[in-house]
Write an enzyme that holds these catalytic residues in place. Structure first.
Site, PDB file in Angstrom:
ATOM      1  CB  SER A 425       2.312   7.549   3.299  1.00 42.08           C
ATOM      2  OG  SER A 425       3.715   7.537   3.104  1.00 42.08           O
ATOM      3  CG  ASP A 710       4.156   0.187  -0.366  1.00 47.05           C
ATOM      4  OD1 ASP A 710       5.193   0.493   0.278  1.00 47.05           O
ATOM      5  OD2 ASP A 710       3.119   0.881  -0.318  1.00 47.05           O
ATOM      6  CG  HIS A 713       4.461   3.011   2.794  1.00 36.51           C
ATOM      7  ND1 HIS A 713       4.064   3.036   1.468  1.00 36.51           N
ATOM      8  CD2 HIS A 713       4.509   4.294   3.216  1.00 36.51           C
ATOM      9  CE1 HIS A 713       3.856   4.295   1.107  1.00 36.51           C
ATOM     10  NE2 HIS A 713       4.121   5.081   2.142  1.00 36.51           N
TER      11      HIS A 713
END
Length: 753
Positions: A425, A710, A713
């Protein structure tokens, strides 16, 4: 106007880097008639011992033939055929004669003024080390001997003040730690250390003792230090014959253990340079200099020593004729290098051949900057030096600030023809959008700072690889595989990264589907097939792929969404953290070799960051009063050490390719306020139960002040800094053995280095 801005920024960057390079790295110093430092003090083990063990009751002495067969004075107690590394380094520093051993220097006080060699075979940081072989002079006792020397120098010069002024101009070499592994930790039949400590704990114990001794040396007037790391102890003929390699070239677990020590020693160098402003410490990378293909330097034999050895001690059998072609041997006996290798090592220590040889500078730079008048005596010059360094930092800081306000300027032409991205991610740009998974973010507020809005990127704006692509000269983002259509656009590269994906197939599956590492490689094969059709034949495709940059950033989820999710996965019940790291690296290695088979020749392998410092980890796990969840960070360090070792192995075995290690963990250290961040314990957006932003909820407005977007990340603000350091290393430890900018400048058809 944009062109002018770009040109000005480029000029500033080139000017700054030129100053750094010219000042810190590229001086070719002649060996002058007068020594470059007035004295050279040596603390060490058998790699530096020049006779201190001769009169001791020990098996660890070498004052007999064939030792010294190529030394002018014959056998002297040196554990090699000729000169040691410190003998040759002394010559490079301008000394006419070898630095005398403490055992011999005590007879003549005037000899002490040029320095003393206190090194002792079998000695270590710990007092118990090597004692099964007999007596030796541990680091603590070597420091006691130095106190005697300091007192006698004061007597010779007539005052303590004159002695202090002289001693602060000297160079101090400390090379200890090898025996704490070879003659302690890895002899469990005699020493209990391996049953009391795991490798990481043992490294911490050693560094704690080491630091105390170095501070004692500082209190005795030392101001210029070269602290030498532990070498590749798993590659000695003794280790290979005694422990076995399990099909590897060396005993990997021994080398991994040494790297734990080396990582902590580098951190200690940084800490000491920060805390003690009137002193300079450098780290000598023995481990790194022991890598590579020995045949490039003319060696033909490296798995056995030149002399016949005693099986009990690994030292030469007395009076036996050694090999004649000594310049072709790496090792003299089962432990110690030949003079031929010592000569290469000393030259690299004095004037670094590779930027990673020494940190933050080599010996020649150290003595040039600090040795000419002593640190205290040259306060004005030192102030000018630090003023220059501060000015450089200001330039870099200004550039970083500028980068936070506008896009990077990039060259009109791409520096590589294509950029392929494998990851999770941290790099996903939309591959998860159509998958049945909770790990997708194609909704607001993700992408709030992207012109195109939410794209599937797990941040407010660009990812690190987006910005790295811009620095490489690409005028568009590398397209995700999910939307790649097989047209000419794929010739620029493809992004295969997938949120929640890992090295292991099962990683992240509790969240739903993902494209794990093996499937990303399968997708790359599809793209390769399409490229073959576009380019017309396999040979043109091969040439094209050989020139590309390949980014691999995987492993974080194998911890976050596997090992540390015991409610879904049993890995933490089956494996210790070190065993799990070994499992991951073995899978990783196989995938990287497959990528190499597919034509990858310039590969950046990113280590795992400080997963114990994410807002998610801080909220779910107990920190026990620490700033982060230490046991999680400690676990990923096992992986990173093994990955660093893998990089060395790949560069040694695959000479037509170049692999670099990206130190994500190291770049995640330091004080975030130093680069303008104010918040790092929470993310900028409100999060849901999986740690991602709540859809459509308004995030913080001051996004540049947040480290995290968040619960997992980073913000674009941090991504900008990270990408800049990956492309052009701000700190030598950011990348190993070079940064991306240096990697892409290497020829596509590699010649062995």
């Amino acid at each position: 106007m944009a062109g002018t801005t770009c040109e000005a920024k480029t000029w500033l960057l080139v000017f700054a880097l030129s100053l750094v390079v010219s000042t810190m790295q590229l001086h070719d110093f002649c060996v002058c008639a007068k020594p470059q430092v007035p004295c050279f003090f040596i603390f060490g083990d058998s790699l530096a011992d020049n006779g201190n063990n001769n009169q001791l009751s020990t098996l660890t002495k070498a004052n007999y033939i064939p030792y010294g067969i190529d030394f002018s004075d014959g056998p002297t107690g040196r554990f090699t055929n000729g000169r040691t590394t410190v003998d040759i380094l002394a010559e490079l520093l301008g000394f006419e004669n070898p630095i005398p051993s403490f055992a011999s220097a005590t007879a003549n006080s005037s000899n002490l003024l040029g320095g003393v060699n206190y090194a002792s075979g079998a000695a270590g940081i710990l007092r118990a080390t090597g004692k099964h072989a007999g007596n030796n002079i541990s680091l603590r006792r070597q420091l006691n001997n130095h106190r005697i020397t300091v007192s006698r120098i004061a007597d010779v010069l007539g005052s303590k003040r004159l002695a202090k002024e002289r001693l602060e101009k000297c160079l101090y070499w400390v090379e200890m730690g090898n025996n704490d592994y070879i003659n302690n930790y890895y002899i469990p039949s005699i020493y209990p250390s391996s049953s009391l400590y795991n490798p990481k704990q043992y490294a911490a114990l050693l560094i704690q003792n080491y630091q105390r001794h170095v501070m004692k040396l500082y209190s005795h007037g030392a101001r210029m230090f070269a602290l030498v790391g532990v070498g590749q102890i798993g590659c000695t003929p003794n280790s290979i014959s005694v422990y076995g390699t399990n099909g590897s070239a060396c005993v990997d677990y021994m080398n991994d253990a040494a790297q734990f020590f080396n990582q902590r020693l580098i951190a200690l160098v940084d800490q000491l340079n920060t805390d003690l402003l009137d002193v300079k410490f450098i780290y000598v990378n023995s481990y790194g200099m022991g890598s590579g293909d020995p045949t490039i330097a003319g060696f033909k034999v490296w798995n056995v020593g030149c002399c016949a050895v005693n099986n009990n001690t690994g030292q030469c059998v007395p009076n036996k004729t050694p090999c004649e072609n000594r310049n072709e041997y790496v090792f003299w006996d089962s432990f110690h290098p030949t003079e031929a290798l010592n000569l290469i090592t000393a030259k690299r220590v004095y004037n670094a051949y590779d930027p990673s040889d020494c940190y933050p500078m080599d010996i020649s730079s150290l003595v040039q900057l600090f040795g000419l008048g002593g640190i205290s005596a040259q306060i004005a010059d030192l102030a000018q030096y630090w003023e220059m360094k501060i000015w450089l930092v200001v330039i870099v800081a200004c550039l970083i600030t500028n980068m936070q306000q506008q896009h990077y300027c990039v060259k009109a032409e791409e520096q590589v023809p294509c950029f392929f991205i494998f990851g999770d991610s941290l790099a996903d740009s939309g591959n998860n959008n159509r998958l049945a998974t909770l790990a997708k973010v194609n909704y607001s507020p993700y992408g709030i700072d992207m012109p195109s809005g939410p794209t599937g990127r797990f941040t407010n704006g660009r990812t690190t690889v987006d910005i790295l692509g811009e620095l490489l000269g690409f005028t568009h983002f590398i397209q995700p595989f999910a939307t790649a259509d097989g047209t000419n656009n794929i010739l620029d590269g493809v992004n295969y990264a997938s949120g929640s994906a890992g090295i292991l197939e099962e990683t992240g599956r509790h969240l739903g589907e993902n494209v794990y590492f093996f499937r990303q490689l399968q997708n790359h094969r599809i793209v390769m097939s399409q490229m073959g059709e576009i380019l017309g034949n396999k040979e043109l495709r091969r040439r094209h792929l050989n020139k590309c940059l390949y980014w691999v950033g995987l492993g974080s989820n194998d911890y976050i969404n596997n090992y540390y999710s015991p409610q879904f996965y049993n890995s933490s019940k089956i494996y210790t953290p070190e065993q799990f790291a070994s499992l991951l690296i073995e899978q990783y290695r196989r995938r990287i070799l497959k990528l190499y088979k597919y034509g990858a020749r310039k590969v950046a392998l990113a280590g795992i960051g400080r997963i114990g410092c994410t807002p998610n980890s801080l909220s779910l796990h107990n920190t026990n009063g620490s700033a982060c969840v230490d046991h999680m960070n400690n676990a990923v360090e096992f992986f990173n050490v093994k990955l660093l070792t893998l990089v060395d192995q790949l560069n040694t075995n695959l000479t037509d390719a170049k692999f670099i290690y990206i130190n994500s963990y190291g770049m995640g250290g330091g004080d975030p306020t130093a680069v303008g961040f104010k918040y790092w314990k929470v993310g900028c957006c409100a999060v849901n139960k999986v740690g991602q932003c709540v859809p459509s909820e308004k995030p913080c407005e001051n996004r540049r002040e947040y480290v995290f977007w968040d619960s997992f990340h980073p913000t674009e603000a941090l991504n900008k800094i990270t990408a800049s350091r990956i492309y052009s290393a701000f700190d030598l430890s950011d990348s190993y053995p070079m940064d991306v900018n240096q990697l892409i400048q290497m020829p596509s058809d590699f010649s062995p280095l």
